[in-house]
Design a protein around this motif. Structure first.
Motif, PDB file in Angstrom:
ATOM      1  N   THR A 218       1.192  -0.764  -0.520  1.00 14.51           N
ATOM      2  CA  THR A 218       0.192  -0.032  -0.141  1.00 14.51           C
ATOM      3  C   THR A 218       1.401   0.940  -0.114  1.00 14.51           C
ATOM      4  O   THR A 218       2.135   0.887   0.773  1.00 14.51           O
ATOM      5  N   ALA A 219       0.595   2.531  -0.867  1.00 15.77           N
ATOM      6  CA  ALA A 219       1.696   3.315  -0.597  1.00 15.77           C
ATOM      7  C   ALA A 219       0.177   4.563  -1.365  1.00 15.77           C
ATOM      8  O   ALA A 219      -1.101   3.811  -2.237  1.00 15.77           O
ATOM      9  N   LEU A 220       0.792   6.078  -1.445  1.00 10.54           N
ATOM     10  CA  LEU A 220       0.166   7.100  -2.090  1.00 10.54           C
ATOM     11  C   LEU A 220       0.889   7.319  -2.823  1.00 10.54           C
ATOM     12  O   LEU A 220       2.384   7.332  -3.240  1.00 10.54           O
ATOM     13  N   ASP A 221       0.022   7.364  -4.017  1.00 13.52           N
ATOM     14  CA  ASP A 221       0.369   7.573  -5.431  1.00 13.52           C
ATOM     15  C   ASP A 221       0.676   9.052  -5.588  1.00 13.52           C
ATOM     16  O   ASP A 221       0.839  10.532  -4.547  1.00 13.52           O
ATOM     17  N   SER A 222       1.600   9.892  -6.668  1.00 13.78           N
ATOM     18  CA  SER A 222       1.965  10.642  -6.795  1.00 13.78           C
ATOM     19  C   SER A 222       1.468  11.761  -6.537  1.00 13.78           C
ATOM     20  O   SER A 222       1.291  13.367  -6.094  1.00 13.78           O
TER      21      SER A 222
ATOM     22  N   ALA B 132      -3.056   0.184  -4.360  1.00 11.73           N
ATOM     23  CA  ALA B 132      -1.972  -0.842  -3.718  1.00 11.73           C
ATOM     24  C   ALA B 132      -2.487  -2.326  -4.470  1.00 11.73           C
ATOM     25  O   ALA B 132      -3.205  -2.324  -5.320  1.00 11.73           O
ATOM     26  N   PHE B 133      -2.019  -3.036  -4.011  1.00 10.51           N
ATOM     27  CA  PHE B 133      -2.069  -4.583  -5.260  1.00 10.51           C
ATOM     28  C   PHE B 133      -0.762  -5.719  -4.569  1.00 10.51           C
ATOM     29  O   PHE B 133      -0.291  -5.601  -3.674  1.00 10.51           O
ATOM     30  N   ASP B 134      -1.486  -7.008  -5.001  1.00  7.59           N
ATOM     31  CA  ASP B 134      -0.349  -8.007  -3.997  1.00  7.59           C
ATOM     32  C   ASP B 134       0.619  -7.659  -5.456  1.00  7.59           C
ATOM     33  O   ASP B 134       0.548  -8.135  -6.595  1.00  7.59           O
ATOM     34  N   CYS B 135       1.861  -8.095  -4.847  1.00  8.78           N
ATOM     35  CA  CYS B 135       3.062  -8.422  -5.886  1.00  8.78           C
ATOM     36  C   CYS B 135       3.658  -9.696  -5.882  1.00  8.78           C
ATOM     37  O   CYS B 135       4.000  -9.064  -6.806  1.00  8.78           O
ATOM     38  N   GLY B 136       3.570 -10.336  -5.039  1.00  3.47           N
ATOM     39  CA  GLY B 136       3.341 -11.590  -5.702  1.00  3.47           C
ATOM     40  C   GLY B 136       3.173 -12.146  -4.385  1.00  3.47           C
ATOM     41  O   GLY B 136       2.772 -11.871  -3.352  1.00  3.47           O
ATOM     42  N   PRO B 137       3.946 -14.127  -4.075  1.00  2.00           N
ATOM     43  CA  PRO B 137       4.269 -14.709  -3.591  1.00  2.00           C
ATOM     44  C   PRO B 137       4.711 -14.526  -1.831  1.00  2.00           C
ATOM     45  O   PRO B 137       6.103 -13.579  -2.596  1.00  2.00           O
TER      46      PRO B 137
ATOM     47  N   PRO C  22      -4.284  -2.598 -10.510  1.00  2.00           N
ATOM     48  CA  PRO C  22      -4.451  -3.443  -9.287  1.00  2.00           C
ATOM     49  C   PRO C  22      -4.227  -4.460  -9.798  1.00  2.00           C
ATOM     50  O   PRO C  22      -5.052  -4.443 -10.850  1.00  2.00           O
ATOM     51  N   LYS C  23      -3.393  -5.073  -8.965  1.00  2.00           N
ATOM     52  CA  LYS C  23      -4.061  -6.352  -9.051  1.00  2.00           C
ATOM     53  C   LYS C  23      -4.071  -7.746  -8.139  1.00  2.00           C
ATOM     54  O   LYS C  23      -3.902  -7.120  -6.730  1.00  2.00           O
ATOM     55  N   SER C  24      -4.118  -8.710  -8.237  1.00  2.00           N
ATOM     56  CA  SER C  24      -4.444  -9.680  -7.395  1.00  2.00           C
ATOM     57  C   SER C  24      -4.565 -11.237  -6.834  1.00  2.00           C
ATOM     58  O   SER C  24      -4.062 -11.859  -8.373  1.00  2.00           O
ATOM     59  N   LEU C  25      -3.890 -12.191  -6.181  1.00  2.00           N
ATOM     60  CA  LEU C  25      -3.498 -13.709  -6.329  1.00  2.00           C
ATOM     61  C   LEU C  25      -4.084 -14.728  -5.472  1.00  2.00           C
ATOM     62  O   LEU C  25      -4.641 -13.683  -4.425  1.00  2.00           O
ATOM     63  N   ASP C  26      -4.392 -15.373  -5.569  1.00  2.00           N
ATOM     64  CA  ASP C  26      -4.498 -16.915  -4.528  1.00  2.00           C
ATOM     65  C   ASP C  26      -3.426 -16.919  -4.318  1.00  2.00           C
ATOM     66  O   ASP C  26      -2.641 -16.880  -5.153  1.00  2.00           O
TER      67      ASP C  26
ATOM     68  N   SER D 161     -13.264  -0.125  -0.237  1.00  2.00           N
ATOM     69  CA  SER D 161     -12.684   0.068  -1.930  1.00  2.00           C
ATOM     70  C   SER D 161     -12.654   0.703  -3.209  1.00  2.00           C
ATOM     71  O   SER D 161     -13.818   1.322  -3.309  1.00  2.00           O
ATOM     72  N   PHE D 162     -11.329   0.840  -3.699  1.00  2.00           N
ATOM     73  CA  PHE D 162     -11.060   2.234  -4.600  1.00  2.00           C
ATOM     74  C   PHE D 162     -10.045   2.042  -5.523  1.00  2.00           C
ATOM     75  O   PHE D 162      -9.684   0.756  -5.825  1.00  2.00           O
ATOM     76  N   PRO D 163     -10.447   2.543  -6.798  1.00  2.97           N
ATOM     77  CA  PRO D 163      -9.928   2.897  -8.477  1.00  2.97           C
ATOM     78  C   PRO D 163      -8.425   1.468  -8.552  1.00  2.97           C
ATOM     79  O   PRO D 163      -8.160   0.889  -8.603  1.00  2.97           O
ATOM     80  N   GLY D 164      -7.773   2.758  -7.138  1.00  2.00           N
ATOM     81  CA  GLY D 164      -6.548   2.386  -7.234  1.00  2.00           C
ATOM     82  C   GLY D 164      -6.215   0.862  -6.219  1.00  2.00           C
ATOM     83  O   GLY D 164      -4.909   0.968  -6.182  1.00  2.00           O
ATOM     84  N   THR D 165      -7.033   0.800  -5.610  1.00  2.00           N
ATOM     85  CA  THR D 165      -6.859  -0.373  -4.984  1.00  2.00           C
ATOM     86  C   THR D 165      -7.357  -1.897  -5.432  1.00  2.00           C
ATOM     87  O   THR D 165      -6.721  -2.916  -5.260  1.00  2.00           O
ATOM     88  N   THR D 166      -8.487  -1.846  -5.830  1.00  2.00           N
ATOM     89  CA  THR D 166      -9.006  -2.904  -6.453  1.00  2.00           C
ATOM     90  C   THR D 166      -9.476  -3.090  -7.841  1.00  2.00           C
ATOM     91  O   THR D 166      -9.661  -3.399  -8.883  1.00  2.00           O
ATOM     92  N   GLY D 167      -9.187  -2.046  -8.680  1.00  2.00           N
ATOM     93  CA  GLY D 167      -9.804  -1.651  -9.705  1.00  2.00           C
ATOM     94  C   GLY D 167     -10.752  -1.225 -10.369  1.00  2.00           C
ATOM     95  O   GLY D 167     -11.825  -0.824 -11.398  1.00  2.00           O
TER      96      GLY D 167
END
Length: 375
Positions: free
Chosen positions: A191-195, A201-206, A254-258, A357-363
């Motif tokens: 999670t961060a704040l954009d410019s 926010a997003f899942d970046c990996g395992p 935004p992107k997410s993982l199982d 939820s928000f456009p920048g967190t879940t799309g």
């Protein structure tokens, strides 16, 4: 602010979280108006027994075999739901032991995620958290907020992550600037704040998930305690570079993982130690790639979640990321309880109709509310 533009009244709320690592039920209480965190109450943790974990993993396995094809395997979920009700009640009892403040107004229960599928072009996603909400409401004895992800997914969102609005409240409370929050659970999310000051926010990996799976498969416990296995191993650079060519890492957030989108079998054939080292390095490099996706200055990375207890992983993050890496406790946060605290705030936001939820967190196209209430 309410519909009249007046501040909401702060209330004490309890949140519960059971992550994909299947290690424990975490509970936490905070005082919040749904927008800011004002005070921190008690926390509690009830570890799952080996039998509890076995039953929950069986439910996860049944869900993965089903994969939304045909009737849901509800009979396979029954025992896991029963265990969840009992352990959440245990956690509540422990949390309230010695509490002399007001009766909490609401509890937020996330439920156990057993399956998650991100949206793809032409198909909405899907997510499943198993919970017996009526039984949970009866056993906990307080108004219950739950089912936080479904509305977002139905609207075309990723359904995850949901904690970022709370991460923002923590950053505001601590007056931290140019800071990203990294949660290391079964999956890693940032999670961060954009410019422009908006949430990203997003899942970046395992994260812990594949490492835990690898260690458990080798009969060496439930996780790489103190990172000792990874520290004794050598990273297989060729294998790691191949994994990092997976299309997910090239996708824009935004992107997410199982939890099982990246499994331990990515490094099948390696020794126990080399496998642990490679999976640990994979997490760190995925985080570094994720930070590169943020259109903002990030000087500090604050780590919460179980992965911060792994010195090998923290060391890898220090080496691979361009930030000052700090543990949650170093900025005054309770690193094992942040997700539970988040669902306490989300419960209050659900109660008051505020977006979760928000456009920048879940799309999703616009900020949207979610969750359901059993009063």
């Amino acid at each position: 602010m309410n519909s009249k533009g007046e501040p909401f009244e702060p209330v004490w709320a309890i949140g519960f979280m059971t992550g994909t690592s299947v290690d424990a039920v975490d509970a936490a209480m905070i005082l919040t108006d749904g927008e800011d965190v004002l005070k921190f109450g008690p926390v509690a943790e009830i570890p799952y027994s080996d039998q509890d974990r076995r039953i929950i993993h069986e439910a996860v396995g049944a869900a993965r075999d089903w994969d939304w094809q045909g009737p849901a395997p509800e009979s396979a979920f029954l025992e896991a739901k029963s265990i969840a009700v009992a352990r959440h009640r245990d956690a509540l009892d422990k949390l309230l032991l010695g509490w002399e403040g007001p009766t909490p107004s609401i509890v937020g229960v996330h439920g156990q995620t057993v399956l998650h599928r991100r949206p793809t072009e032409g198909r909405i996603g899907a997510t499943l958290q198993i919970i017996d909400a009526p039984s949970m409401r009866e056993r906990l004895g307080l108004p219950l907020a739950y089912d936080f992800r479904t509305a977002d997914v139905d609207a075309g969102g990723e359904g995850a992550p949901l904690a970022p609005i709370y991460h923002r409240a923590l950053l505001d409370h601590a007056n931290l600037q140019h800071t990203a929050v990294l949660n290391l659970g079964g999956v890693a999310n940032i999670t961060a704040l954009d410019s422009g000051g908006g949430l990203i926010a997003f899942d970046c990996g395992p994260a812990n998930g594949p490492i835990d799976e690898w260690v458990l498969h080798h009969g060496r416990g439930t996780h790489d305690a103190d990172g000792t296995l990874a520290a004794a191993g050598k990273v297989d650079e060729d294998r790691l570079k191949n994994i990092l060519t997976h299309p997910y890492f090239a996708d824009a957030p935004p992107k997410s993982l199982d939890r099982y989108d990246f499994s331990a079998w990515l490094i099948e054939g390696l020794s126990l130690e080399d496998g642990a080292a490679t999976l640990t390095e994979l997490c760190a490099r995925a985080v570094a790639l994720g930070l590169g996706r943020i259109d903002a200055r990030v000087d500090r990375l604050v780590i919460c979640g179980g992965g911060r207890h792994n010195p090998s992983l923290v060391s890898a993050l220090n080496r691979t990321t361009p930030c000052n890496v700090q543990l949650a406790e170093q900025v005054g946060w309770r690193g094992d309880s942040i997700e539970a605290e988040a669902f306490a705030m989300l419960a209050v936001r659900t109660l008051r109709g505020l977006p979760i939820s928000f456009p920048g967190t879940t799309g999703v196209q616009e900020p949207m509310s979610g969750g359901r209430i059993l009063s």
